[in-house]
Design a protein around this motif. Structure first.
Motif, PDB file in Angstrom:
ATOM      1  N   LEU A  39       0.829  -1.197   0.000  1.00  0.00           N
ATOM      2  CA  LEU A  39       0.000   0.000   0.000  1.00  0.00           C
ATOM      3  C   LEU A  39       0.869   1.254   0.000  1.00  0.00           C
ATOM      4  N   ALA A  40       1.964   1.220   0.778  1.00  0.00           N
ATOM      5  CA  ALA A  40       2.870   2.366   0.839  1.00  0.00           C
ATOM      6  C   ALA A  40       3.520   2.618  -0.510  1.00  0.00           C
ATOM      7  N   ARG A  41       3.880   1.558  -1.214  1.00  0.00           N
ATOM      8  CA  ARG A  41       4.496   1.732  -2.531  1.00  0.00           C
ATOM      9  C   ARG A  41       3.498   2.341  -3.508  1.00  0.00           C
ATOM     10  N   PHE A  42       2.259   1.881  -3.447  1.00  0.00           N
ATOM     11  CA  PHE A  42       1.239   2.386  -4.370  1.00  0.00           C
ATOM     12  C   PHE A  42       0.925   3.858  -4.088  1.00  0.00           C
ATOM     13  N   VAL A  43       0.584   4.169  -2.835  1.00  0.00           N
ATOM     14  CA  VAL A  43       0.239   5.547  -2.484  1.00  0.00           C
ATOM     15  C   VAL A  43       1.473   6.440  -2.598  1.00  0.00           C
ATOM     16  N   GLY A  44       2.636   5.900  -2.205  1.00  0.00           N
ATOM     17  CA  GLY A  44       3.863   6.661  -2.330  1.00  0.00           C
ATOM     18  C   GLY A  44       4.189   6.992  -3.776  1.00  0.00           C
ATOM     19  N   GLY A  45       3.869   6.062  -4.688  1.00  0.00           N
ATOM     20  CA  GLY A  45       4.077   6.323  -6.102  1.00  0.00           C
ATOM     21  C   GLY A  45       3.243   7.496  -6.582  1.00  0.00           C
ATOM     22  N   LEU A  46       2.006   7.605  -6.088  1.00  0.00           N
ATOM     23  CA  LEU A  46       1.165   8.751  -6.425  1.00  0.00           C
ATOM     24  C   LEU A  46       1.734  10.034  -5.827  1.00  0.00           C
ATOM     25  N   ALA A  47       2.228   9.941  -4.593  1.00  0.00           N
ATOM     26  CA  ALA A  47       2.778  11.128  -3.935  1.00  0.00           C
ATOM     27  C   ALA A  47       4.033  11.638  -4.632  1.00  0.00           C
ATOM     28  N   GLU A  48       4.792  10.726  -5.240  1.00  0.00           N
ATOM     29  CA  GLU A  48       6.040  11.119  -5.900  1.00  0.00           C
ATOM     30  C   GLU A  48       5.801  11.820  -7.239  1.00  0.00           C
ATOM     31  N   LEU A  49       4.609  11.690  -7.787  1.00  0.00           N
ATOM     32  CA  LEU A  49       4.326  12.333  -9.067  1.00  0.00           C
ATOM     33  C   LEU A  49       4.248  13.848  -8.893  1.00  0.00           C
ATOM     34  N   PRO A  50       4.659  14.603  -9.885  1.00  0.00           N
ATOM     35  CA  PRO A  50       4.443  16.050  -9.824  1.00  0.00           C
ATOM     36  C   PRO A  50       2.942  16.333  -9.882  1.00  0.00           C
ATOM     37  N   PRO A  51       2.475  17.410  -9.246  1.00  0.00           N
ATOM     38  CA  PRO A  51       1.031  17.696  -9.205  1.00  0.00           C
ATOM     39  C   PRO A  51       0.364  17.674 -10.574  1.00  0.00           C
ATOM     40  N   GLU A  52       1.061  18.147 -11.609  1.00  0.00           N
ATOM     41  CA  GLU A  52       0.449  18.191 -12.939  1.00  0.00           C
ATOM     42  C   GLU A  52       0.266  16.800 -13.547  1.00  0.00           C
ATOM     43  N   ALA A  53       0.916  15.780 -12.972  1.00  0.00           N
ATOM     44  CA  ALA A  53       0.768  14.412 -13.472  1.00  0.00           C
ATOM     45  C   ALA A  53      -0.335  13.651 -12.749  1.00  0.00           C
ATOM     46  N   ARG A  54      -0.967  14.292 -11.771  1.00  0.00           N
ATOM     47  CA  ARG A  54      -2.077  13.667 -11.031  1.00  0.00           C
ATOM     48  C   ARG A  54      -3.395  14.350 -11.395  1.00  0.00           C
ATOM     49  N   THR A  55      -4.425  13.555 -11.614  1.00  0.00           N
ATOM     50  CA  THR A  55      -5.764  14.077 -11.859  1.00  0.00           C
ATOM     51  C   THR A  55      -6.633  13.771 -10.650  1.00  0.00           C
ATOM     52  N   LEU A  56      -7.242  14.784 -10.066  1.00  0.00           N
ATOM     53  CA  LEU A  56      -8.174  14.624  -8.954  1.00  0.00           C
ATOM     54  C   LEU A  56      -9.537  15.091  -9.447  1.00  0.00           C
ATOM     55  N   ALA A  57     -10.510  14.175  -9.513  1.00  0.00           N
ATOM     56  CA  ALA A  57     -11.786  14.533 -10.143  1.00  0.00           C
ATOM     57  C   ALA A  57     -12.943  13.746  -9.555  1.00  0.00           C
ATOM     58  N   ASN A  58     -14.125  14.369  -9.567  1.00  0.00           N
ATOM     59  CA  ASN A  58     -15.366  13.676  -9.238  1.00  0.00           C
ATOM     60  C   ASN A  58     -15.859  12.926 -10.469  1.00  0.00           C
ATOM     61  N   LEU A  59     -16.413  11.740 -10.278  1.00  0.00           N
ATOM     62  CA  LEU A  59     -17.060  11.032 -11.377  1.00  0.00           C
ATOM     63  C   LEU A  59     -18.219  11.883 -11.893  1.00  0.00           C
ATOM     64  N   PRO A  60     -18.314  12.133 -13.193  1.00  0.00           N
ATOM     65  CA  PRO A  60     -19.423  12.950 -13.698  1.00  0.00           C
ATOM     66  C   PRO A  60     -20.759  12.263 -13.454  1.00  0.00           C
ATOM     67  N   ALA A  61     -21.590  12.860 -12.611  1.00  0.00           N
ATOM     68  CA  ALA A  61     -22.881  12.275 -12.241  1.00  0.00           C
ATOM     69  C   ALA A  61     -23.854  13.389 -11.897  1.00  0.00           C
ATOM     70  N   GLU A  62     -25.110  13.135 -12.126  1.00  0.00           N
ATOM     71  CA  GLU A  62     -26.165  14.109 -11.870  1.00  0.00           C
ATOM     72  C   GLU A  62     -27.116  13.561 -10.811  1.00  0.00           C
ATOM     73  N   GLN A  63     -27.423  14.359  -9.803  1.00  0.00           N
ATOM     74  CA  GLN A  63     -28.304  13.909  -8.739  1.00  0.00           C
ATOM     75  C   GLN A  63     -29.746  13.882  -9.239  1.00  0.00           C
ATOM     76  N   VAL A  64     -30.425  12.752  -9.015  1.00  0.00           N
ATOM     77  CA  VAL A  64     -31.821  12.586  -9.426  1.00  0.00           C
ATOM     78  C   VAL A  64     -32.594  11.922  -8.295  1.00  0.00           C
ATOM     79  N   SER A  65     -33.914  12.013  -8.351  1.00  0.00           N
ATOM     80  CA  SER A  65     -34.771  11.365  -7.366  1.00  0.00           C
ATOM     81  C   SER A  65     -35.424  10.150  -8.008  1.00  0.00           C
ATOM     82  N   VAL A  66     -35.214   8.975  -7.413  1.00  0.00           N
ATOM     83  CA  VAL A  66     -35.780   7.728  -7.924  1.00  0.00           C
ATOM     84  C   VAL A  66     -36.587   7.080  -6.813  1.00  0.00           C
ATOM     85  N   GLY A  67     -37.920   7.090  -6.971  1.00  0.00           N
ATOM     86  CA  GLY A  67     -38.777   6.487  -5.952  1.00  0.00           C
ATOM     87  C   GLY A  67     -38.617   7.116  -4.593  1.00  0.00           C
TER      88      GLY A  67
END
Length: 318
Positions: free
Chosen positions: A252-280
């Motif tokens: 886990l440390a290697r995986f998360v550490g690999g993300l931490a070692e990337l320059p900020p411009e090489a990381r994408t932080l994003a919400n999944l595109p989704a729209e809130q709706v009412s179902v039942g």
């Protein structure tokens, strides 16, 4: 070489996960079918795997991090939040995608539900398969954290500087509200980090919760950039909190550490595109399949095997 071995490990995980879900979903007569399928799973042909889930490029590894509410026995009972982390070590890029737990999707064997509901009916295996079906890519690893486990983990990692994107308030009696966080940069201790990640807030807006999670990950990566040894040590100290995972602390440390070692411009932080709706009467988040496919390809990486293949969900089989 290493890429082929990684693909084989991924295929094996997918097969085992599918078998686990079938055991949960089909009661009684499925026994003979499971044995037959397991024997055929030994065939290493691409067709056997392509029927299950598309594949990412061999260089990309994904880990689903899930915040859960624990049941009486301490095991995960309900999903509070979900984030999918990806790392391409060879391409030197990565991402964090926040996925609303109430995203409507076809849960295998259950029908149209909020994605997080798959945990309560089929455990971690069904949650992983449902996430793969929603996104169209494999999930290689997982880490499930209750609020208590997250607190112990953050006790080890220490304070994190987070730029909180908006005010967070909770109900405090009739027509009353209590402010938990003001917007802006601030250093947060373990207890506050748990509140930041596990508190939905008065509006109940998971997209807003997602923005806080992305701000947390940005701060976390910045905190441990250039400090892989410190991250490994913190995760080893918090090993008792990392119970619900298929990763060892060093992995886990290697995986998360690999993300931490990337320059900020090489990381994408994003919400999944989704729209809130009412179902039942229930508030869910709706996604467009084509939009999700384009988003995943741009954020995490495209698939390398199936192209425009048609996916079929078997609802009942032997």
């Amino acid at each position: 070489g290493s890429r082929r071995a990684a693909r084989q490990r991924r295929r094996t995980r997918v097969r085992r996960r599918l078998l686990a879900v079938l055991l949960v979903a089909a009661v009684g007569a499925v026994g003979v079918g499971i044995r037959e399928f397991d024997e055929r799973a030994g065939d290493d042909s691409p067709r056997a795997d392509s029927a299950v889930v598309p594949a990412l490029a061999d260089d990309v590894t994904t880990t689903l991090v899930v915040g859960t509410r624990a049941g009486p026995d301490g095991s995960p009972e309900a999903v509070v939040w979900m984030s999918l982390l990806s790392l391409n070590e060879f391409g030197a890029e990565g991402s964090v995608v926040y996925i609303p737990a109430h995203t409507a999707t076809e849960v295998p064997g259950r029908g149209l539900l909020g994605l997080g509901e798959s945990l309560s009916s089929g455990g971690i295996p069904l949650l992983l398969v449902s996430t793969e079906a929603l996104l169209g890519i494999p999930v290689d690893h997982y880490l499930a954290l209750s609020a208590e486990d997250a607190g112990r983990l953050f006790d080890s990692t220490g304070e994190i500087a987070v730029d909180v994107p908006a005010e967070v308030s909770v109900t405090a009696g009739e027509d009353q509200a209590r402010v938990l966080f003001q917007p802006g940069p601030q250093r947060l201790p373990a207890e506050s980090l748990v509140e930041l990640l596990f508190t939905t807030g008065m509006g109940g807006d998971e997209a807003e919760l997602g923005s806080r999670h992305l701000a947390f990950w940005g701060g976390f990566f910045e905190e441990f950039a250039g400090r892989p040894a410190a991250l490994s040590e913190a995760l080893r100290e918090a090993a008792s909190a990392l119970r619900e995972t298929d990763l060892q602390p060093d992995e886990l440390a290697r995986f998360v550490g690999g993300l931490a070692e990337l320059p900020p411009e090489a990381r994408t932080l994003a919400n999944l595109p989704a729209e809130q709706v009412s179902v039942g009467g229930e508030q869910l988040y709706q996604v467009d399949e084509e939009q999700v496919a384009e988003f995943v390809a741009a954020t995490i990486g495209g698939t390398d095997e199936l192209g425009n293949a048609v996916r079929v969900q078997i609802l009942n089989g032997n």
